[in-house]
Scaffold this motif. Structure first.
Motif, PDB file in Angstrom:
ATOM      1  N   GLY A 112       0.802  -1.218   0.000  1.00  0.00           N
ATOM      2  CA  GLY A 112       0.000   0.000   0.000  1.00  0.00           C
ATOM      3  C   GLY A 112       0.834   1.266   0.000  1.00  0.00           C
ATOM      4  N   LEU A 113       1.858   1.309   0.850  1.00  0.00           N
ATOM      5  CA  LEU A 113       2.667   2.520   0.952  1.00  0.00           C
ATOM      6  C   LEU A 113       3.523   2.740  -0.293  1.00  0.00           C
ATOM      7  N   ALA A 114       3.965   1.678  -0.965  1.00  0.00           N
ATOM      8  CA  ALA A 114       4.781   1.839  -2.166  1.00  0.00           C
ATOM      9  C   ALA A 114       4.018   2.604  -3.242  1.00  0.00           C
ATOM     10  N   SER A 115       2.771   2.215  -3.470  1.00  0.00           N
ATOM     11  CA  SER A 115       1.964   2.929  -4.459  1.00  0.00           C
ATOM     12  C   SER A 115       1.621   4.338  -3.986  1.00  0.00           C
ATOM     13  N   PHE A 116       1.411   4.513  -2.687  1.00  0.00           N
ATOM     14  CA  PHE A 116       1.143   5.842  -2.129  1.00  0.00           C
ATOM     15  C   PHE A 116       2.346   6.756  -2.335  1.00  0.00           C
ATOM     16  N   LEU A 117       3.536   6.222  -2.151  1.00  0.00           N
ATOM     17  CA  LEU A 117       4.758   7.014  -2.371  1.00  0.00           C
ATOM     18  C   LEU A 117       4.881   7.425  -3.833  1.00  0.00           C
ATOM     19  N   ALA A 118       4.531   6.518  -4.740  1.00  0.00           N
ATOM     20  CA  ALA A 118       4.592   6.866  -6.164  1.00  0.00           C
ATOM     21  C   ALA A 118       3.632   8.003  -6.489  1.00  0.00           C
ATOM     22  N   VAL A 119       2.454   7.990  -5.883  1.00  0.00           N
ATOM     23  CA  VAL A 119       1.488   9.070  -6.099  1.00  0.00           C
ATOM     24  C   VAL A 119       2.020  10.384  -5.538  1.00  0.00           C
ATOM     25  N   LEU A 120       2.605  10.324  -4.349  1.00  0.00           N
ATOM     26  CA  LEU A 120       3.147  11.540  -3.738  1.00  0.00           C
ATOM     27  C   LEU A 120       4.256  12.159  -4.600  1.00  0.00           C
ATOM     28  N   GLU A 121       5.171  11.331  -5.088  1.00  0.00           N
ATOM     29  CA  GLU A 121       6.263  11.877  -5.892  1.00  0.00           C
ATOM     30  C   GLU A 121       5.746  12.387  -7.235  1.00  0.00           C
ATOM     31  N   TRP A 122       4.754  11.712  -7.794  1.00  0.00           N
ATOM     32  CA  TRP A 122       4.145  12.192  -9.037  1.00  0.00           C
ATOM     33  C   TRP A 122       3.524  13.570  -8.841  1.00  0.00           C
ATOM     34  N   ARG A 123       2.819  13.738  -7.723  1.00  0.00           N
ATOM     35  CA  ARG A 123       2.204  15.037  -7.453  1.00  0.00           C
ATOM     36  C   ARG A 123       3.266  16.115  -7.245  1.00  0.00           C
ATOM     37  N   TRP A 124       4.377  15.752  -6.615  1.00  0.00           N
ATOM     38  CA  TRP A 124       5.447  16.733  -6.425  1.00  0.00           C
ATOM     39  C   TRP A 124       6.041  17.143  -7.771  1.00  0.00           C
ATOM     40  N   LEU A 125       6.294  16.177  -8.628  1.00  0.00           N
ATOM     41  CA  LEU A 125       6.851  16.506  -9.937  1.00  0.00           C
ATOM     42  C   LEU A 125       5.869  17.315 -10.782  1.00  0.00           C
ATOM     43  N   ALA A 126       4.573  17.059 -10.602  1.00  0.00           N
ATOM     44  CA  ALA A 126       3.568  17.721 -11.428  1.00  0.00           C
ATOM     45  C   ALA A 126       3.398  19.201 -11.086  1.00  0.00           C
ATOM     46  N   ASN A 127       3.460  19.535  -9.771  1.00  0.00           N
ATOM     47  CA  ASN A 127       3.183  20.921  -9.398  1.00  0.00           C
ATOM     48  C   ASN A 127       4.244  21.571  -8.515  1.00  0.00           C
TER      49      ASN A 127
END
Length: 461
Positions: free
Chosen positions: A30-45
């Motif tokens: 669960g946390l691995a996919s959550f981390l991917a979402v967090l880093e994606w959001r950081w890169l996006a904005n």
């Protein structure tokens, strides 16, 4: 079977080690996919809040991942020491499946884990994000192979029996056996729900302590959004899984429902009761007419086979699975309540102000893990008395060891696990009590943040 004979002790040992182990992969998936979402959001904005959250939750992930690997190794040894009969009979199928998991998932995770955790100053932001995604993908691939192997033990197909051993006749059928798609979806979503409740409960803890900074509020909010999305889906997947189980493991369904007689014209649902294996009845049952048929056959008068239609030696322990299933299902309803209340409070602008709701979320924090363990007990105890359903009995799977050997090794494992994993869990909770720390800018706030200016593991050195 005596309570403390070698077979019973070996079963207790494997149940204990699996119960401890399954906690950590669930958190990691669960946390691995959550981390991917967090880093994606950081890169996006470029919002530093997501980077702060990534740094914090990556530390929790690293601890959980490490303890998952260590606790999983023990089970591989137990296949040889305590369950040599199973290894000899089914090893030609389960062995390759677990090998595929190592080759395709573990190597992928291990190869990119170091980059994800320690590569901030050594690779570009996009390369680092790729490593994070690969770690997340690796956890999902690992889930695929482990669930394929276990599902084969539940609903075997694509095999031949040669010289008293299982041989794969069709690997496609072996891997994609009848229960595999349902169990894969159910377990994967369960892992995401486990992580969502941990993240939301951590946010609730700090909100109750008076913190109102963005990393805390966003952790709380994102955890609740994940629950709102996944909890209804999980209920639907669970329903489909139940229909599949009724088709392929009817004795398990009868035991789960505490159903002894095959009822004509519609089956009642036992909401509560105490199944008695000796008396062959469910005492003090509170029933709802026809509800069993509606849930398990999607029809008003659907027929469900009772336990009395199966030989006594082929019946699972109804008392255990009856209540483990109801714990899982009851927690599922409470999870849905959390998600719905979160939406209502969010619309009323009181999500971060309702202390009663925050206490409720905090109390529900471990519920994902409890439901996961209850579901595992339902699945595995419901398969008994078979190791490979309909083909190999548990009594024929055990190694020829004495009760003293099994008892001493069980005691050693309990002590070692309490010490090692108790310390690990304590440290995870201690980190969560500190919470994600807001980033403090020391340069031009108009400049775009760079992934290369911070090391989330500096505090470990």
């Amino acid at each position: 079977m005596e309570m403390f004979d070698a077979l019973h002790l070996a079963r207790l040992q494997f149940a204990f080690t699996v119960a401890v182990h399954i906690i950590f992969p669930a958190i990691s998936i669960g946390l691995a996919s959550f981390l991917a979402v967090l880093e994606w959001r950081w890169l996006a904005n470029g919002n530093k809040v997501y980077q702060d959250m990534f740094f914090f939750w990556s530390r929790i992930f690293a601890i959980g991942f490490g303890m998952g690997v260590v606790s999983g190794v023990v089970m591989a040894y137990e296949f040889g020491t305590n369950w040599s009969g199973f290894s000899r009979y089914a090893g030609n199928i389960t062995g390759p499946l677990l090998t595929y998991e190592v080759l395709t998932a573990f190597f992928l995770e291990a190869g990119f884990l170091g980059v994800m955790l320690f590569g901030w100053k050594r690779v570009s932001p996009r390369a680092h994000f790729f490593a994070t995604v690969m770690v997340a993908v690796g956890t999902l691939i690992s889930t695929f192979w482990i669930l394929s192997s276990n599902s084969f033990m539940q609903t075997p197909q694509g095999y031949e029996i040669r010289d008293g051993r299982l041989i794969a006749a069709d690997w496609w059928q072996v891997i994609f056996n009848p229960s595999f798609p349902y169990r894969l979806m159910h377990m994967t979503i369960a892992a995401f729900i486990v992580a969502a409740f941990i993240v939301a409960a951590c946010g609730a803890w700090h909100l109750l302590k008076g913190r109102r900074d963005e990393p805390v509020k966003r952790s709380f909010s994102m955890g609740l959004w994940i629950l709102l999305l996944l909890t209804p889906i999980q209920i639907l997947v669970g329903d489909a899984h139940g229909l599949n189980t009724r088709e392929h493991q009817p004795a398990k369904i009868a035991a789960i429902e505490g159903l002894w007689e095959t009822e004509k014209g519609g089956t009642a649902l036992n909401l509560f009761g105490i199944p008695d294996m000796q008396a062959e009845e469910t005492k003090y049952a509170i029933q709802v007419p026809h509800l069993g048929s509606l849930i398990l056959t999607h029809s008003w008068d659907g027929e469900i086979r009772g336990l009395k239609e199966f030989p006594k030696e082929d019946r699972p322990n109804s008392l255990i699975v009856f209540w483990s299933f109801r714990i899982m299902a009851g927690l599922g309803m409470l999870m849905l309540l959390v998600a719905v209340l979160g939406v209502l409070l969010r619309r009323g602008g009181r999500l971060y102000e309702s202390r009663a709701f925050q206490r409720f979320v905090l109390l529900m924090g471990p519920s994902g893990l409890v439901a996961l363990l209850a579901g595992w007990v339902t699945t595995e105890v419901g398969r008994q008395p078979w190791t490979v359903y309909g083909l190999l009995r548990t009594a024929d799977s055990a190694s020829p060891i004495g009760s003293q050997q099994a008892g001493v090794s069980l005691l050693i494992l309990v002590v070692a696990y309490v010490l090692v994993f108790g310390v690990g869990v304590y440290y995870m909770l201690k980190l969560m009590a500190q919470g994600p720390q807001p980033h403090v800018e020391h340069h031009d706030p108009a400049a775009r943040p760079s992934l290369s200016n911070r090391d989330p593991f500096q505090s470990f050195h």
